[in-house]
Design an enzyme around this catalytic site. Structure first.
Site: not given
Length: 715
Positions: A585, A660, A692
């Site tokens: 991320s 995602d 995600h």
């Protein structure tokens, strides 16, 4: 007698020798920690023992927790068992139960849990059960235990169960209008979209109009043919959702919407009921996120009564906590704010008069937990002087004197009983796997509930060292160094740097394993040193430390990671020519940034779910830290990793979940496309139908992919 004495002495020597040899053999036979063990450690019993579902029995000095035998209720005064409630006992009334349920609420007579179709109220004194049914497909359940009212959502609409009957609150046929769910993509401390009033007879709920928000396509490959399923994704600089707050009265079925006014794309946060149920309070934030108004609304008319106060900052204002009303004075409340640089407590009247600043600490207060029985003290959690820890405190409203209630170093999480004179303290530290105690808030003897053993004592796993570095501008940076269990300072070790680097995250803490994931210890056993440093922008350090990243994401964060690299290079046992980096991320953004903007520093990088260009990230988070693209063209251009592809000097693996909905796959695919255009070779691995993060058993596959890549390439 002499001969007998000699006989026993020789026997003692033999026993001692046997024990020594046996102990040496046991030590020599320590188990190997497999990667599957490390990734699924929680399910394999490799994290410290705890007390499952531990909580206070409301309005008593008893506590309850779940074991294999059922729910155990004990006295906090002498730890005697008061009652045990078994699964077999519950199944007499709720036959569908297959395992002991999670207990959401318990008082002296009643415990509450849910099944797929109902909320169950079990009277464990009288052995009676009442099931309050809701729609089997209902989501986002919110229960008021006193009235037994339930709020839930079906698709984009909101319903309630009151007096055992289902009632529809909203009937929007337009799928762009969504009621009862969290709005503004869970930012600003928002975690849900329904809020029962103190008496449980009125419901405030969030509503969002996403008509103007662009659709983003996600491909479902589990159908033949595959299908596109669109989500609403408001990208930075584009059109946003419009929020509303509705008030539903369960007695007359009427809905009143608060008249929050223009502009329609501002943010409605921290919804709080006043104790008398006449007013609802909202912290409203402009789209630029640099101006907040705390507004008071009449729930009957929806009219704004007044603005109590405003907060402004040239970087950002981010309210994340509602109002905390004084228990003995409904016309006064406490407010958490970073206005002086650290999260502190302020005292206000409901007319907006500032009555005083309660705390003036130079560290971070996380949350107000309640008030003591007399209303003289505020009980709260905060870091204390060491940002890597979390402790319980109380502060006197009049004298402003602060007492730290948890004394042992570590990360503490506490629960208070109804009188707020006792707290359950659950904590760990680098040297303490887990301890749970009952502690009197004032004076009295602590009661030990649990002292957990080290669950890894029979395994080979490395040592952890917490270190403090200094940034180029003079701030402390906290790091964590993990070494193999058989570390030899005369050898040279390759390094894996694990990075996040963004807001709202802290990786290095003084709790068990130093806050590290267990796979890092597996990696250390492969002959690596694993290192992490929390740079500027990370949480629990105050506004100045966190906000330096404003309009320039990646710049200071890279600088601080390089400070960590320089520290590693100063260690005689580090092979500085074999350094790898991995993150997910924001950490994926940082991994890719480090590989491209500091080429040659790392031989290998693995970036998971990375942000590549902030113009493709969501409005609520992205614009807070970067402003809108049209307002900060230079900052967006500098942060875009598409501009640095040619710099790659090493091996880079990019990973992304194909559905995602947080960092959409456009980021990674655009990056791969740019690599193709510029003739740059990278590796790419998609995780089909994962969002995600890759969770569950597939996470073993993910971490095998990540770590094998590093082991193979970082040569």
């Amino acid at each position: 007698m002499v001969q007998i004495h000699i006989f026993f002495s020789m026997k003692s020597i033999f026993i001692t020798l046997f024990i020594s040899i046996y102990s040496f053999a046991v030590i020599g036979q320590l188990k190997e920690l497999t990667l599957e063990d490390a990734v699924l450690g929680y399910y394999k019993g490799l994290y410290p023992e705890s007390l499952r579902n531990l909580q206070w029995v409301k309005n008593t000095s008893n506590y309850a927790y779940v074991t294999v035998d059922g729910l155990i209720i004990k006295s906090a005064k002498n730890q005697k068992t008061i009652q045990t409630i078994t699964l077999d006992e519950l199944k007499v009334k709720v036959a569908s139960l297959e395992y002991f349920p999670y207990i959401e609420y318990i008082n002296g007579e009643l415990l509450v849990f849910r099944t797929p179709k109902a909320i169950v109220y079990y009277d464990y004194k009288r052995k009676n059960a009442e099931e309050v049914a809701y729609h089997a497909e209902g989501e986002n359940l919110d229960v008021d235990y006193a009235t037994r009212n339930i709020a839930y959502t079906l698709s984009n609409n909101l319903s309630v169960v009151t007096e055992g009957k289902n009632k529809v609150v909203t009937e929007n046929t337009n799928g762009n209008i969504v009621s009862g769910q969290a709005i503004h993509r869970f930012e600003f401390g928002i975690s849900k979209g329904t809020f029962w009033s103190p008496m449980g007879n009125q419901l405030a709920f969030s509503q969002k109009d996403e008509t103007n928000v662009a659709d983003y396509p996600l491909l479902d490959i589990n159908t033949t043919p595959g299908q596109l399923k669109s989500i609403k994704y408001p990208m930075a600089g584009q059109k946003s959702e419009h929020g509303k707050i509705g008030i539903y009265n369960t007695e007359n079925g009427k809905v009143t919407y608060l008249k929050t006014g223009a502009p329609l794309d501002h943010f409605l946060t921290n919804t709080t009921w006043g104790p008398e149920q006449k007013y609802v309070y909202l912290a409203e934030v402009n789209r630029d996120q640099n101006h907040m108004w705390l507004n008071k609304y009449d729930v009957t008319t929806g009219e704004k009564v007044k603005t109590l106060f405003e907060e402004q900052n040239d970087k950002w204002v981010e309210p994340e906590h509602g109002l905390y009303f004084l228990p003995n004075n409904p016309k006064e409340f406490l407010w958490l704010s970073e206005r002086d640089g650290f999260m502190n407590i302020y005292h206000y009247s409901t007319e907006g008069e500032l009555l005083g600043q309660i705390t003036r600490v130079k560290w971070v207060i996380d949350e107000i937990l309640g008030f003591d029985n007399k209303g003289e003290h505020v009980l709260f959690e905060g870091t204390g002087e060491d940002p890597r820890e979390l402790h319980a405190f109380k502060v006197n409203l009049k004298t402003k004197a602060i007492d730290q209630l948890t004394k042992e170093p570590g990360v503490h999480h506490v629960q208070y009983n109804a009188k707020f004179d006792l707290m359950i303290d659950s904590y760990s530290s680098l040297s303490t796997p887990k301890k749970i105690n009952v502690i009197p808030v004032n004076k009295g003897k602590e009661l030990a509930l649990l002292t957990a053993d080290n669950p890894l004592k029979d395994y080979k796993y490395g040592t952890t060292e917490l270190v403090t570095l200094t940034s180029k501008s003079g701030e402390d940076l906290y790091g964590r160094l993990i070494k193999p269990h058989d570390f030899d300072a005369s050898k040279k070790y390759p390094v894996l740097v694990y990075v996040y680097g963004g807001p709202h995250a802290q990786l290095v803490t003084n709790d068990w394993l130093g806050g590290a994931s267990m796979w890092m210890y597996w990696m250390a056993e492969q002959g690596y040193v694993v290192f992490t440093v929390d740079g500027r922008g990370s949480k629990h350090r105050g506004f100045q430390f966190e906000s330096g990243i404003h309009r320039q994401l990646g710049t200071l964060e890279i600088e601080d990671q390089l400070t960590g690299v320089e520290y590693l290079k100063s260690l005689s046992y580090i092979d500085s020519k074999r350094m790898a980096v991995h993150g997910w991320s924001f950490g994926g953004f940082m991994t890719t940034s480090l590989m491209l903007r500091t080429p040659g520093t790392f031989t290998t990088g693995v970036a998971g779910g990375p942000v590549i260009d902030w113009k493709w990230y969501e409005i609520m988070y992205g614009e807070r830290y970067m402003d809108q693209p049209q307002q900060n063209k230079e900052g967006y251009e500098k942060a875009s990793l598409l501009n640095y592809v040619k710099n790659l000097d090493g091996d880079l693996l990019m990973i992304h979940g194909t559905v995602d909905d947080v960092v959409v796959m456009q980021h990674n695919l655009a990056f791969v496309q740019q690599c193709v255009k510029e003739g740059v070779q990278i590796d790419f691995f998609p995780y089909p139908m994962h969002p995600h993060n890759v969770r569950g058993k597939d996470r073993v596959h993910l971490m095998t992919k990540v770590l094998n890549y590093i082991l193979e390439k970082n040569q």
